[in-house]
Motif scaffolding. Structure first.
Motif, PDB file in Angstrom:
ATOM      1  N   UNK A  90      -1.998  -2.134  12.404  1.00 15.42           N
ATOM      2  CA  UNK A  90      -1.185  -2.506  13.394  1.00 15.42           C
ATOM      3  C   UNK A  90       0.242  -3.057  12.921  1.00 15.42           C
ATOM      4  N   UNK A  91       0.844  -2.204  12.443  1.00 12.12           N
ATOM      5  CA  UNK A  91       2.278  -2.186  11.885  1.00 12.12           C
ATOM      6  C   UNK A  91       3.172  -2.895  12.826  1.00 12.12           C
ATOM      7  N   UNK A  92       4.286  -3.417  12.231  1.00 10.95           N
ATOM      8  CA  UNK A  92       5.450  -4.057  12.972  1.00 10.95           C
ATOM      9  C   UNK A  92       6.562  -4.148  12.038  1.00 10.95           C
ATOM     10  N   UNK A  93       7.549  -4.626  12.410  1.00 10.58           N
ATOM     11  CA  UNK A  93       9.078  -4.609  11.674  1.00 10.58           C
ATOM     12  C   UNK A  93       9.366  -6.147  11.246  1.00 10.58           C
ATOM     13  N   UNK A  94       9.651  -6.189  10.120  1.00  4.97           N
ATOM     14  CA  UNK A  94      10.519  -7.587   9.564  1.00  4.97           C
ATOM     15  C   UNK A  94      12.021  -7.213   9.223  1.00  4.97           C
ATOM     16  N   UNK A  95      12.791  -7.925   9.391  1.00 10.59           N
ATOM     17  CA  UNK A  95      14.347  -7.493   9.087  1.00 10.59           C
ATOM     18  C   UNK A  95      14.364  -8.440   7.784  1.00 10.59           C
ATOM     19  N   UNK A  96      14.980  -7.780   6.710  1.00  8.21           N
ATOM     20  CA  UNK A  96      14.843  -8.385   5.308  1.00  8.21           C
ATOM     21  C   UNK A  96      16.269  -8.826   5.217  1.00  8.21           C
ATOM     22  N   UNK A  97      16.479 -10.119   4.335  1.00  4.70           N
ATOM     23  CA  UNK A  97      18.070 -10.659   4.164  1.00  4.70           C
ATOM     24  C   UNK A  97      18.398 -11.302   5.331  1.00  4.70           C
ATOM     25  N   UNK A 145       0.942  -1.151   0.022  1.00  8.31           N
ATOM     26  CA  UNK A 145       0.028  -0.075   0.038  1.00  8.31           C
ATOM     27  C   UNK A 145       0.863   1.249  -0.178  1.00  8.31           C
ATOM     28  N   UNK A 146       0.967   1.955  -1.063  1.00  9.17           N
ATOM     29  CA  UNK A 146       1.745   3.255  -0.993  1.00  9.17           C
ATOM     30  C   UNK A 146       0.872   4.229  -1.203  1.00  9.17           C
ATOM     31  N   UNK A 147       1.488   5.808  -0.968  1.00 14.07           N
ATOM     32  CA  UNK A 147       0.749   6.851  -1.112  1.00 14.07           C
ATOM     33  C   UNK A 147      -0.254   7.270   0.007  1.00 14.07           C
ATOM     34  N   UNK A 148      -0.122   6.572   1.240  1.00 11.29           N
ATOM     35  CA  UNK A 148      -0.908   6.603   2.293  1.00 11.29           C
ATOM     36  C   UNK A 148      -2.473   6.629   2.134  1.00 11.29           C
ATOM     37  N   UNK A 149      -2.936   5.646   1.237  1.00  9.97           N
ATOM     38  CA  UNK A 149      -4.261   5.608   1.048  1.00  9.97           C
ATOM     39  C   UNK A 149      -4.821   6.657   0.224  1.00  9.97           C
ATOM     40  N   UNK A 150      -4.243   7.587  -0.125  1.00 11.05           N
ATOM     41  CA  UNK A 150      -4.639   8.695  -1.099  1.00 11.05           C
ATOM     42  C   UNK A 150      -4.542   8.329  -2.502  1.00 11.05           C
ATOM     43  N   UNK A 151      -4.296   7.048  -2.809  1.00  8.12           N
ATOM     44  CA  UNK A 151      -3.983   6.654  -4.121  1.00  8.12           C
ATOM     45  C   UNK A 151      -2.532   6.884  -4.316  1.00  8.12           C
ATOM     46  N   UNK A 152      -1.839   5.850  -4.893  1.00  5.65           N
ATOM     47  CA  UNK A 152      -0.707   6.272  -5.098  1.00  5.65           C
ATOM     48  C   UNK A 152      -0.126   7.343  -5.945  1.00  5.65           C
ATOM     49  N   UNK A 153       0.819   7.995  -5.336  1.00  8.24           N
ATOM     50  CA  UNK A 153       1.488   9.168  -6.129  1.00  8.24           C
ATOM     51  C   UNK A 153       2.367   8.609  -7.248  1.00  8.24           C
ATOM     52  N   UNK A 154       2.574   9.414  -8.462  1.00  9.49           N
ATOM     53  CA  UNK A 154       3.487   8.918  -9.223  1.00  9.49           C
ATOM     54  C   UNK A 154       4.603   9.933  -9.491  1.00  9.49           C
ATOM     55  N   UNK A 155       5.827   9.551  -9.772  1.00  9.11           N
ATOM     56  CA  UNK A 155       6.888  10.441 -10.383  1.00  9.11           C
ATOM     57  C   UNK A 155       6.686  11.180 -11.597  1.00  9.11           C
ATOM     58  N   UNK A 156       6.455  12.668 -11.530  1.00  4.88           N
ATOM     59  CA  UNK A 156       6.333  13.222 -12.835  1.00  4.88           C
ATOM     60  C   UNK A 156       7.226  12.948 -13.686  1.00  4.88           C
ATOM     61  N   UNK A 157       7.004  13.026 -15.081  1.00 11.07           N
ATOM     62  CA  UNK A 157       8.113  12.208 -16.186  1.00 11.07           C
ATOM     63  C   UNK A 157       9.207  13.216 -16.242  1.00 11.07           C
ATOM     64  N   UNK A 190      22.832  -8.470   4.318  1.00  9.65           N
ATOM     65  CA  UNK A 190      22.697  -7.033   4.021  1.00  9.65           C
ATOM     66  C   UNK A 190      21.285  -6.841   4.378  1.00  9.65           C
ATOM     67  N   UNK A 191      20.968  -6.439   5.473  1.00 12.31           N
ATOM     68  CA  UNK A 191      19.858  -6.396   6.170  1.00 12.31           C
ATOM     69  C   UNK A 191      18.847  -5.108   5.959  1.00 12.31           C
ATOM     70  N   UNK A 192      17.490  -5.039   5.798  1.00  9.20           N
ATOM     71  CA  UNK A 192      16.778  -4.116   5.540  1.00  9.20           C
ATOM     72  C   UNK A 192      15.646  -4.133   6.619  1.00  9.20           C
ATOM     73  N   UNK A 193      14.801  -3.256   6.402  1.00  9.92           N
ATOM     74  CA  UNK A 193      13.634  -3.074   6.911  1.00  9.92           C
ATOM     75  C   UNK A 193      12.384  -3.354   6.095  1.00  9.92           C
ATOM     76  N   UNK A 194      11.193  -3.978   6.725  1.00 10.59           N
ATOM     77  CA  UNK A 194      10.119  -4.193   6.024  1.00 10.59           C
ATOM     78  C   UNK A 194       9.167  -3.945   7.203  1.00 10.59           C
ATOM     79  N   UNK A 195       8.033  -3.194   6.945  1.00 10.60           N
ATOM     80  CA  UNK A 195       6.840  -2.894   7.672  1.00 10.60           C
ATOM     81  C   UNK A 195       5.788  -3.759   7.235  1.00 10.60           C
ATOM     82  N   UNK A 196       5.366  -4.673   8.494  1.00  8.71           N
ATOM     83  CA  UNK A 196       4.467  -5.552   8.239  1.00  8.71           C
ATOM     84  C   UNK A 196       2.774  -4.700   8.419  1.00  8.71           C
ATOM     85  N   UNK A 197       1.854  -5.502   7.918  1.00  9.46           N
ATOM     86  CA  UNK A 197       0.647  -5.194   8.135  1.00  9.46           C
ATOM     87  C   UNK A 197       0.302  -3.778   7.394  1.00  9.46           C
ATOM     88  N   UNK A 198       1.239  -3.385   6.366  1.00  5.35           N
ATOM     89  CA  UNK A 198       0.885  -2.258   5.659  1.00  5.35           C
ATOM     90  C   UNK A 198       0.912  -2.553   4.344  1.00  5.35           C
TER      91      UNK A 198
END
Lengths: 227, 227
Positions: free
Chosen positions: B219-226, A1-13, A219-227
């Motif tokens: 109800x967001x949470x965090x996942x660590x990727x990779x 889900x992108x754009x905060x629920x207001x519909x996904x914004x797009x990058x102007x060309x 090479x870790x990163x973050x994912x937000x769950x439930x979004x």
């Protein structure tokens, strides 16, 4: 889900994105990904020559629209300006560039970290965070924080990333634009992450990811769950 | 990948886990999940009676081994003690319980947050973080930080969670035990997240998750990727 629920914004060309510090690993990786997505990028560096060398390399790797210039020129020519410079000198550079950055969306990507034998740790910043320091200096710009927790190694490659980018800011139009910019990277999702006053912990979390990388050889990163 | 690459640690069958503040939403949810996994839990509260009421409710919901006691008794009877109390009074409670907590693994789960019209924000803590404050007070205990970013609403339910728990600490045996404890919760993975000095940003990140919840109705949470 992108754009905060207001519909996904797009990058102007016709959007032009500067990446200041674009010859460092993180900046180069971000520029490479934007170019691969067809976003027009101008790499900025201390000297135009060094930026142009890296830009030529990225053009060859991606076939995308990448140019190189000195930091001031890159900033002046673009609508959105990513700041991907070392923490040392962050404030000085922004003070120098403030006139060129007036009226633009400035995306601070800097993590104020220290390192010792036990690994990385967060540094105290008088303004609270690098992003808030940028906002304090660049009073004529709209400052957003983003791209703090994305692995430079994974950026400077072609595989889809599996990570979210937390986008912090007090201006909804600007945060949605930066979320859309993050969304252009294959496998990345821009997620609104809160106001500028909550940027510190997102920057500092990079110290934890460095600890995780060391422990798990990742090479870790973050994912937000439930979004 | 759990246990930091040294092979997944397992929770000893006779382990007893106290949840201080177990009648609050976060503590109740954690106790419920541990009980559902068959881990022996003693809920702690200011008064034994209140703890025993919630424990009876959780026994009915889970069929698991949950008892209730006043905080001091719960702490004294268990090997691992989770501190899930409000930030106000955190230091006072730990000073009071220090003798009962000596020699035990204490897991601080507290987020020092403030709230105003713009939402949640991180509070400054003289010791750096709630977890470091606990370590400063409980010099005879082994202090670990964990379970900061897990939604209380999702915990007090039966669906599998889709989240990681970052476990912070300077003692590898203790962090691996707490990772294993996190692993007992359906859908949760305990991930080593760094040393105590990097606990602040993990606690503070809960403010960002609250902002995310508000924006995305999640109800967001965090996942660590990779990893």
């Amino acid at each position: 889900m992108s754009g905060g629920g207001a519909g996904p914004a797009v990058v102007p060309a016709d959007l032009r994105v500067a990446v200041l510090g674009g010859t460092g690993p993180q900046g180069r990786g971000l520029a490479r990904r934007f170019a691969a997505a067809g976003v027009h990028v101008i790499l900025g560096s201390r000297t135009a020559q060094r930026a142009q060398l890296v830009a030529a390399d990225l053009r060859e790797l991606t076939g995308g629209p990448v140019g190189g210039a000195d930091n001031v020129t890159a900033a002046a020519e673009c609508d959105v300006v990513l700041v991907v410079v070392p923490w040392d000198g962050h404030a000085d550079l922004l003070r120098e560039l403030a006139p060129a950055l007036a009226g633009k969306v400035v995306v601070d990507c800097v993590n104020p970290l220290g390192f010792d034998k036990q690994g990385a740790f967060a540094l105290d910043v008088p303004e609270g965070s690098a992003t808030q320091q940028a906002a304090a200096i660049l009073t004529e710009s709209t400052v957003v924080g983003a791209f703090h927790n994305v692995s430079a190694v994974l950026l400077d490659a072609t595989e889809p990333l599996e990570t979210d980018v937390l986008v912090l800011g007090d201006d909804r139009e600007a945060t949605e634009l930066v979320q859309a910019l993050a969304d252009t990277i294959d496998g990345v999702r821009g997620v609104y992450g809160g106001r500028l006053r909550n940027a510190r912990q997102v920057e500092a979390l990079t110290a934890n990811l460095i600890s995780i990388n060391r422990r798990y050889k990742a090479h870790s990163g973050i994912r937000v769950s439930d979004v």
